[in-house]
Structure formats: structure tokens, C-alpha cells
Design a protein around this motif. Structure first.
Motif, PDB file in Angstrom:
ATOM      1  N   SER A 236       0.830  -1.210   0.000  1.00 48.20           N
ATOM      2  CA  SER A 236       0.000   0.000   0.000  1.00 48.20           C
ATOM      3  C   SER A 236       0.860   1.255   0.000  1.00 48.20           C
ATOM      4  N   ASP A 237       1.970   1.217   0.727  1.00 47.63           N
ATOM      5  CA  ASP A 237       2.887   2.356   0.756  1.00 47.63           C
ATOM      6  C   ASP A 237       3.459   2.620  -0.638  1.00 47.63           C
ATOM      7  N   PHE A 238       3.768   1.557  -1.369  1.00 46.09           N
ATOM      8  CA  PHE A 238       4.265   1.708  -2.736  1.00 46.09           C
ATOM      9  C   PHE A 238       3.224   2.394  -3.620  1.00 46.09           C
ATOM     10  N   ILE A 239       1.967   1.955  -3.527  1.00 45.53           N
ATOM     11  CA  ILE A 239       0.894   2.558  -4.328  1.00 45.53           C
ATOM     12  C   ILE A 239       0.726   4.033  -3.970  1.00 45.53           C
ATOM     13  N   ASN A 240       0.746   4.347  -2.685  1.00 48.12           N
ATOM     14  CA  ASN A 240       0.585   5.737  -2.253  1.00 48.12           C
ATOM     15  C   ASN A 240       1.727   6.617  -2.767  1.00 48.12           C
ATOM     16  N   GLN A 241       2.952   6.088  -2.754  1.00 50.32           N
ATOM     17  CA  GLN A 241       4.102   6.869  -3.208  1.00 50.32           C
ATOM     18  C   GLN A 241       4.019   7.193  -4.695  1.00 50.32           C
ATOM     19  N   ILE A 242       3.743   6.189  -5.534  1.00 43.71           N
ATOM     20  CA  ILE A 242       3.726   6.454  -6.980  1.00 43.71           C
ATOM     21  C   ILE A 242       2.526   7.312  -7.371  1.00 43.71           C
ATOM     22  N   ALA A 243       1.403   7.163  -6.631  1.00 46.53           N
ATOM     23  CA  ALA A 243       0.235   8.003  -6.918  1.00 46.53           C
ATOM     24  C   ALA A 243       0.523   9.464  -6.598  1.00 46.53           C
ATOM     25  N   ALA A 244       1.352   9.701  -5.575  1.00 47.32           N
ATOM     26  CA  ALA A 244       1.694  11.076  -5.192  1.00 47.32           C
ATOM     27  C   ALA A 244       2.748  11.692  -6.105  1.00 47.32           C
ATOM     28  N   ASN A 245       3.340  10.870  -6.995  1.00 45.76           N
ATOM     29  CA  ASN A 245       4.411  11.370  -7.861  1.00 45.76           C
ATOM     30  C   ASN A 245       4.059  11.278  -9.345  1.00 45.76           C
ATOM     31  N   GLY A 246       2.773  11.453  -9.653  1.00 46.71           N
ATOM     32  CA  GLY A 246       2.369  11.611 -11.045  1.00 46.71           C
ATOM     33  C   GLY A 246       1.922  10.361 -11.762  1.00 46.71           C
ATOM     34  N   PHE A 247       1.922   9.208 -11.101  1.00 57.02           N
ATOM     35  CA  PHE A 247       1.445   7.979 -11.732  1.00 57.02           C
ATOM     36  C   PHE A 247      -0.019   7.761 -11.370  1.00 57.02           C
ATOM     37  N   ASN A 248      -0.796   7.281 -12.319  1.00 56.86           N
ATOM     38  CA  ASN A 248      -2.214   7.021 -12.094  1.00 56.86           C
ATOM     39  C   ASN A 248      -2.439   5.527 -11.896  1.00 56.86           C
ATOM     40  N   ILE A 249      -3.257   5.179 -10.920  1.00 55.67           N
ATOM     41  CA  ILE A 249      -3.562   3.788 -10.611  1.00 55.67           C
ATOM     42  C   ILE A 249      -4.919   3.443 -11.223  1.00 55.67           C
ATOM     43  N   ILE A 250      -4.953   2.359 -11.990  1.00 55.26           N
ATOM     44  CA  ILE A 250      -6.208   1.882 -12.577  1.00 55.26           C
ATOM     45  C   ILE A 250      -6.537   0.547 -11.929  1.00 55.26           C
ATOM     46  N   HIS A 251      -7.582   0.520 -11.108  1.00 58.46           N
ATOM     47  CA  HIS A 251      -7.957  -0.693 -10.383  1.00 58.46           C
ATOM     48  C   HIS A 251      -8.757  -1.600 -11.318  1.00 58.46           C
ATOM     49  N   ASN A 252      -8.238  -2.796 -11.597  1.00 61.78           N
ATOM     50  CA  ASN A 252      -8.882  -3.722 -12.533  1.00 61.78           C
ATOM     51  C   ASN A 252      -9.717  -4.793 -11.840  1.00 61.78           C
ATOM     52  N   GLY A 253      -9.812  -4.735 -10.530  1.00 64.94           N
ATOM     53  CA  GLY A 253     -10.571  -5.745  -9.795  1.00 64.94           C
ATOM     54  C   GLY A 253      -9.703  -6.520  -8.827  1.00 64.94           C
ATOM     55  N   LYS A 254     -10.183  -6.706  -7.591  1.00 66.82           N
ATOM     56  CA  LYS A 254      -9.454  -7.391  -6.529  1.00 66.82           C
ATOM     57  C   LYS A 254      -8.063  -6.776  -6.367  1.00 66.82           C
ATOM     58  N   GLY A 287      -4.956  -4.538   3.529  1.00 68.88           N
ATOM     59  CA  GLY A 287      -5.683  -3.363   3.040  1.00 68.88           C
ATOM     60  C   GLY A 287      -5.309  -2.952   1.631  1.00 68.88           C
ATOM     61  N   PHE A 288      -4.622  -3.833   0.893  1.00 69.63           N
ATOM     62  CA  PHE A 288      -4.121  -3.460  -0.426  1.00 69.63           C
ATOM     63  C   PHE A 288      -5.260  -3.198  -1.419  1.00 69.63           C
ATOM     64  N   GLU A 289      -6.271  -4.057  -1.398  1.00 67.41           N
ATOM     65  CA  GLU A 289      -7.379  -3.888  -2.339  1.00 67.41           C
ATOM     66  C   GLU A 289      -8.106  -2.565  -2.096  1.00 67.41           C
ATOM     67  N   GLN A 290      -8.292  -2.197  -0.831  1.00 65.68           N
ATOM     68  CA  GLN A 290      -8.954  -0.938  -0.522  1.00 65.68           C
ATOM     69  C   GLN A 290      -8.089   0.249  -0.951  1.00 65.68           C
ATOM     70  N   THR A 291      -6.771   0.109  -0.846  1.00 65.45           N
ATOM     71  CA  THR A 291      -5.864   1.171  -1.314  1.00 65.45           C
ATOM     72  C   THR A 291      -6.012   1.382  -2.812  1.00 65.45           C
ATOM     73  N   LEU A 292      -6.122   0.281  -3.571  1.00 65.10           N
ATOM     74  CA  LEU A 292      -6.308   0.390  -5.022  1.00 65.10           C
ATOM     75  C   LEU A 292      -7.616   1.104  -5.354  1.00 65.10           C
ATOM     76  N   LYS A 293      -8.678   0.783  -4.588  1.00 66.44           N
ATOM     77  CA  LYS A 293      -9.963   1.443  -4.831  1.00 66.44           C
ATOM     78  C   LYS A 293      -9.871   2.941  -4.545  1.00 66.44           C
ATOM     79  N   ASN A 294      -9.170   3.295  -3.487  1.00 66.43           N
ATOM     80  CA  ASN A 294      -9.062   4.710  -3.114  1.00 66.43           C
ATOM     81  C   ASN A 294      -8.237   5.510  -4.116  1.00 66.43           C
ATOM     82  N   LYS A 295      -7.223   4.877  -4.688  1.00 61.95           N
ATOM     83  CA  LYS A 295      -6.317   5.583  -5.599  1.00 61.95           C
ATOM     84  C   LYS A 295      -6.687   5.422  -7.068  1.00 61.95           C
ATOM     85  N   HIS A 296      -7.772   4.735  -7.334  1.00 66.02           N
ATOM     86  CA  HIS A 296      -8.175   4.521  -8.735  1.00 66.02           C
ATOM     87  C   HIS A 296      -8.423   5.852  -9.440  1.00 66.02           C
TER      88      HIS A 296
END
Length: 662
Positions: A236-254, A287-296
Motif C-alpha cells: 500500500s505504501d508503494f501505491i501511495n508513493q507512486i500516486a503522489a508522484n504523477g502515476f495514475n492507478i487503474i484498479h482492474n478488480g481485486k 488493506g491493499f485492495e482498498q488502497t487500489l480502490k481509493n487511488k483509482h
């Protein structure tokens, strides 16, 4: 020595195009086939003979069940330091396919190419053999890899560094596994293989770019993301870091996701950053799946377009049949615009094309989409002409790159709205050098001047015995890269057991017991014995000068090459086979309406008669488009007659008579 599956051909026209490609004048130095072709025939006639012969087997019901795939197109490539002649490359490829596919019992054609640093053999073989049986061998790549290994030993060829089948064979004979149960053997081998191949090797395309000094977009994104991965504590920390630095997260399910940055979008698994990988490196994360949903977040860029100042463009003019726009995209035409979609993903819209003003508005910002959009505008514009590009800088750069690579400035076109940077100019130069190296023709090695050689026979009865190689070994300027296995087997994660045994197996990998080949053989390799001499009598060598093309340029399936009479005949033949009840639109729809409904229903699986009727309708639409291109008035009358017959409940079959102006 590497064998790779390139494509399958599902139509007569696809077989024709493939046969025409591997027998192309620019690159093919030796051509052979056991399919009858007229002596001294042109390349085009040879390709027609091959496609017609294969198609005749498919339509012959006596030879077995019907099948959609006609042929398979493979390539066998050799190492740059394998000092072999084209004749030897041909014989080794034939020996490989005789052992794995019983080549002498099926139709095939092959071409030896020297248009890259590696000598390679393109081979197209019929799925149905002479006994009427279709080739259906699962996991055949392992069998093929084992045969490649035998041939490398036999002829002293350089081996790839990684080959799964070879590794499995060696592990199965490991002394520490002797006497163990089958379940223990399988588990130990699977773990050892997974450890060795846990880091997937780059694709052949990425390695080819790397050799030429070009870093692929995927590798660039990997390098940047690995920096954030090294400083992350949890997935989750990895997802939060890249989302804060210009990368977009696309949640594809689970726990599945993709990463988007500017015009590039890759699945996490393609980047080596799937949750399975993150979990192995950073630990479990509930909490990884919920992190993906939040950053989608799917980033959409506004006003990405390229416009022409053409006052009256020649709207929807016919384009070249082999262009990216024609081969990779399909379209739906409306009153005010035309929508273009990728063939490979029916729901993925690439761009929209407007007539007034003449403009392409992009939904997908990749370079392939940019190239197709430029081709659409250029087809309808007349030089001298200027185009104006709008959008973010990375998109403008893609348009500029494709504009330069297409050489449009030399044709009188100009691009406004973007000024290239020195880095852009350097990237363009590298790409142009890369393309040039792919198309270069290696210079033949100078030959001594003994007695003059006899003329080459028009029919090859026996494989020629080479005296000296005709290809000069290229100078290797970059360090050798590991060769990618022909296919990676997907292995499930197995709970590790027998740790001492696995460690011992890993040490076996570190010090392989085979001796690597470091030098190319100094003596000429003896050509393999022909499997079937009767077949060899049908081989025809390439002629230095092709004969003039026949008067008729008709290519089966490409209706732009048909004469008016041939086009009318094709139209009448197709409409007699159509079933009114299987059209997807309603009885009041015109041809465009039914075409639109067919495109909307691509998600549904078609089988049997439904699939056959769908394919017939696609041909029906193509012929109608060609008629409309040549004679709009005739097309309008046809469409009116079509609607009338669709509304007529008594008429079971169509009876449409196109009348084209001569």
C-alpha cells in the motif's frame, strides 16, 4: 538457435500476404516449397499458388473436419556467431520440423532471410497434413526446444543461455532426486525452475532496442518505479508513493491493477509489480485492495488533436491497404464524424475524425494511435498542407516523431504547434538508425576467384554443398545479452519443501555441467539429408529478375483489386448465402445500421452457422464499401433495395443487382 511462433493465418488472403512477406525481394535469399508453383513465376504468383493450394485443402470436406486456422507462421533464427550459409540454415530448419511436425507429410513453404544480423528462416506450414489430420499438440514448445538442443549439439551451434525444457531434463536426471517419489520430484523441480525464472527476461523486442541503444517505454517506467519500490515498507505504501508522484492507478478488480503515466499504460504484471511480487518483497497487506480502490484514477487529457487547414478535404478517401490505419483499426461512420477503434479491443476508441473542420481528436495518446490519425488526415489532404497539433507536450512529441518518421515534410506537409528539443532530435536519430539496421542488407563475404561456377539450376534436386559461407560474420559491438526462452511456462507457486535439496539444485544451475560453445565452428557443416527426394524436385530457386505481373491484379479478399465485373460477381455470390433472420439489426435498418449492430455485439461468442453468417456479412459490407467508393449512385440504389427486401417478410433470400457504371 531459437524457434518462435509468429502468427496463424485464418483466411486465404492472410496466407497470401504471409507467403508474399517471407518471399519478399528485400531480404529473402533462398525460397523453397513443396507446393507446386510454375517455373520462373513472379513472387506474387508464387504467393497466389500457395494460398490457393492451402485453401483447396480447407474446402475439401473429404480430407477431414473444417477448421478456421489454415497455416502457422514460425521463424527459426541462429546466433550471429553461427557461421552457417543460407543453405545450411534451410536444411537445419527442415530437419527440426521433420522431427517435430513431420514436415514431409504436410504442405509448407520457407524463406531464408539475411536482412538482420542473424540468419533466420521463415516457415509457413499447413495445419492439415496429407492424411487429413489437423496438428493439435499441446505444449509442443518443449518438444521443439529438445530437438533444437539436439541439432545444436549435432552441428556445433551456439546454445541460448536459458531454455526451460533443457533445465527440466537436466533436473530430472539429478542424482539427488534418484529414488524420490514423483510428487517430491515435481515439487523440487518446480521450485528450482521458479527460482531461476522468477525475474522474467525482457521481451525480444526490448532486447533488440537495448542492443541499439534505445530504452523501451516499458523499461523506462520499470526503472523509475523500482526507485519507489526500494523505499516502500508495504504494498500500500508503494501505491501511495507512486500516486503522489504523477502515476495514475487503474484498479482492474481485486488485487489486479495497471499503472498509467502520460500516454503509457501497462499492467502491473508486465512491469514485474503485481501484488504477488509486491507481497514477496514487502510482505502481506490486508488493506491493499482498498488502497487500489481509493487511488483509482484514469487520467484523461483534453483537446489532444491534430487539425488540417484544408478547406475542402477529400473526405474518407480510400487509404493504403497495408497501412497501420487499415490493418490495426476499424471504424463506425456517423453523420458528423467517424469513430476509429482498435481491432484487438473493440471497446477501446482510438480517435474521432471530423470533416468540417478537418480534424482528428484523440482518445488514445499512444504513438500507434498518433500514426493512424496522421494517416487518416494525409489520405484526405493535398500538399502543400499544414497541420496544427494541440495537447500536452508528450502527445505533441508523439505526433512530431511519427510525422518525421513518415517523411511527410519531404512530401510537402508541415507540422505546427510543437518545437522539438535536442533530446527529441536525438531520440528520432536513434529510432531511424534502429529502422535502418532492421532493413539493411549485409554485404556478401568476398569470394576467391577459382574456375567459374556453373549456372544455378532452375530446379534444386539435391541440397547444394557450400564451399564457403556467403555471409560475413558481423562485428559484435555490444555485450551479448541472455537469449529469451521461446516460451515461458506459467508455474504455480508451490510451498517450498526439501530446502537442502532445492539449494543443491540451485547450485547445479550456477555451474551447469555442459560446456558452453564460445567459438563458431571453423569447418563447413554438412547439409542434412533430404527427407523426401520426391518433394525436392518441386523446389524452385529465386530468379534474379521477376517476370512482368499478370494483367489481373485481383487479390482474393482485397476488393479494391477487383475489376467491376469481378466485384459484381463477388457481391451476387455473397448475398445468395446470407440469411435474413440472422442479421443483427431490425427490419428498418440500412446496411450501416446492421454493420453498427454487428460491431456492438462483438462481446458475444459466435459459433457454428451464426459465426459463418457473421463472417459473410463482414465480406458483404466490404464489397458494398468498394461499390460505394466507385459508384455512389449504384450504392444508394442497392441500399434502398436492401431495406425493401429486409422489410419484405415473404422474400426469404436477397436478390440485389448492382449496376456499376463502366
Amino acid at each position: 538457435m531459437i524457434r518462435e511462433k509468429l502468427s496463424t493465418q485464418k483466411s486465404k488472403s492472410a496466407v497470401y500476404k504471409t507467403a508474399k512477406y517471407f518471399n519478399k525481394e528485400d531480404g529473402c535469399i533462398l525460397f523453397e516449397s513443396n507446393i507446386y508453383t510454375p517455373l520462373n513465376a513472379s513472387r506474387k504468383d508464387i504467393a497466389k499458388s500457395i494460398s490457393q493450394s492451402i485453401e483447396s485443402d480447407v474446402t475439401d470436406k473429404k480430407k477431414g473436419r473444417k477448421h478456421s486456422v489454415r497455416t502457422q507462421h514460425d521463424v527459426v533464427s541462429f546466433h550471429t556467431n553461427d557461421n552457417i550459409t543460407p543453405e545450411q540454415a534451410r536444411d537445419i530448419a527442415k530437419e527440426l520440423y521433420e522431427a517435430t511436425h513431420k514436415l514431409s507429410n504436410r504442405k509448407y513453404a520457407l524463406g531464408v532471410h539475411i536482412d538482420t544480423d542473424e540468419v533466420h528462416v521463415h516457415i509457413v506450414w499447413s495445419i492439415k497434413d496429407f492424411d487429413g489430420n489437423c496438428y493439435n499438440v499441446g505444449n509442443d514448445y518443449r518438444k521443439i526446444e529438445r530437438e533444437c538442443d539436439k541439432l545444436e549439439n549435432k552441428y556445433g551451434l551456439i546454445k541460448p543461455d536459458n531454455r526451460i525444457a533443457t533445465d527440466i531434463d537436466r533436473l530430472e536426471k539429478h542424482p539427488d532426486l534418484k529414488g524420490k517419489s514423483e510428487s517430491v520430484k515435481k515439487r523440487a523441480i518446480a521450485n528450482a525452475i521458479n527460482k531461476k525464472y522468477s525475474k522474467k527476461l525482457p521481451s525480444s523486442n526490448e532486447r533488440m532496442l537495448d542492443v541499439r541503444g534505445i530504452i523501451s517505454n516499458k523499461q523506462q517506467m520499470k526503472d523509475v518505479l523500482n526507485v519507489y519500490l526500494a523505499s516502500s515498507s508495504t504494498p500500500s505504501d508503494f501505491i501511495n508513493q507512486i500516486a503522489a508522484n504523477g502515476f495514475n492507478i487503474i484498479h482492474n478488480g481485486k488485487s489486479s491493477f495497471s499503472i498509467q503515466h502520460e500516454d503509457q499504460t501497462f499492467k502491473a504484471s508486465e512491469l514485474g509489480l503485481s501484488y504477488k511480487t509486491l507481497k514477496a518483497k514487502l510482505g502481506d497487506d490486508t488493506g491493499f485492495e482498498q488502497t487500489l480502490k481509493n487511488k483509482h484514477n484514469v487520467k484523461k487529457y483534453e483537446d489532444c488533436s491534430i487539425a488540417s487547414n484544408e478547406a475542402e478535404p477529400d473526405y474518407m478517401k480510400k487509404i493504403k491497404p497495408n497501412s497501420v490505419l487499415a490493418t490495426k483499426f476499424k471504424f463506425i461512420q456517423h453523420n458528423d464524424k467517424v469513430e476509429y477503434f482498435y481491432n484487438s479491443a473493440s471497446s477501446k476508441k482510438s480517435f474521432e475524425y471530423f470533416k468540417d473542420p478537418s480534424k482528428v481528436s484523440f482518445h488514445d495518446l499512444s504513438r500507434q494511435s498518433a500514426k493512424a490519425g496522421i494517416q487518416r488526415l494525409v489520405a484526405d489532404a493535398k500538399p502543400p498542407q499544414s497541420f496544427t497539433v494541440n495537447g500536452p507536450n508528450f502527445f505533441k512529441k508523439n505526433i512530431w516523431l511519427e510525422f518525421q518518421l513518415m517523411g511527410l515534410e519531404n512530401k510537402g506537409f508541415k507540422l505546427e504547434g510543437y518545437k522539438p528539443t535536442p533530446a527529441d532530435l536525438d531520440e528520432l536519430k536513434k529510432i531511424q538508425e534502429h529502422y535502418a539496421s532492421m532493413n539493411k542488407k549485409p554485404e556478401p563475404k568476398p569470394q576467391p576467384a577459382p574456375a567459374p561456377a556453373p549456372e544455378a539450376p532452375t530446379v534444386a534436386v539435391e541440397p547444394p554443398k557450400p564451399v564457403e559461407p556467403v555471409i560475413a560474420p558481423p562485428v559484435q559491438t555490444t555485450p551479448a545479452k541472455p537469449v529469451e526462452p521461446t516460451k515461458q511456462g506459467e508455474q504455480g507457486q508451490v510451498a517450498p519443501t526439501n530446502d537442502d535439496l532445492i539449494d543443491e539444485l540451485m547450485r547445479e544451475f550456477e555451474t551447469p555441467n555442459h560446456i558452453p560453445v564460445t567459438q563458431a565452428p571453423t569447418e563447413a557443416i554438412e547439409p542434412s539429408t533430404s527427407v523426401q527426394p520426391v518433394v525436392d524436385e518441386l523446389y524452385t530457386l529465386m530468379q534474379p529478375e521477376p517476370l512482368p505481373e499478370p494483367e489481373s491484379d485481383k487479390v482474393e479478399g482485397d476488393y479494391s483489386t477487383y475489376s467491376n465485373d469481378e466485384l459484381v460477381e463477388a457481391f451476387e455470390g455473397i448475398q445468395k448465402k446470407l440469411e435474413k433472420t440472422l442479421f443483427t439489426g431490425n427490419s428498418k435498418s440500412d446496411i450501416a445500421g446492421h454493420r453498427y449492430m454487428d460491431k456492438q455485439n462483438l462481446i458475444y461468442e459466435r459459433t457454428g452457422e451464426v459465426k459463418r453468417q457473421y463472417d459473410l456479412r463482414q465480406d458483404f459490407y466490404k464489397v458494398f464499401d468498394e461499390i460505394k467508393e466507385r459508384d455512389p449512385a449504384a450504392a444508394k440504389q442497392l441500399e434502398q433495395a436492401f431495406k425493401a427486401q429486409m422489410a419484405n417478410k415473404r422474400a426469404v433470400k436477397f436478390d440485389l443487382k448492382p449496376q456499376l457504371n463502366k
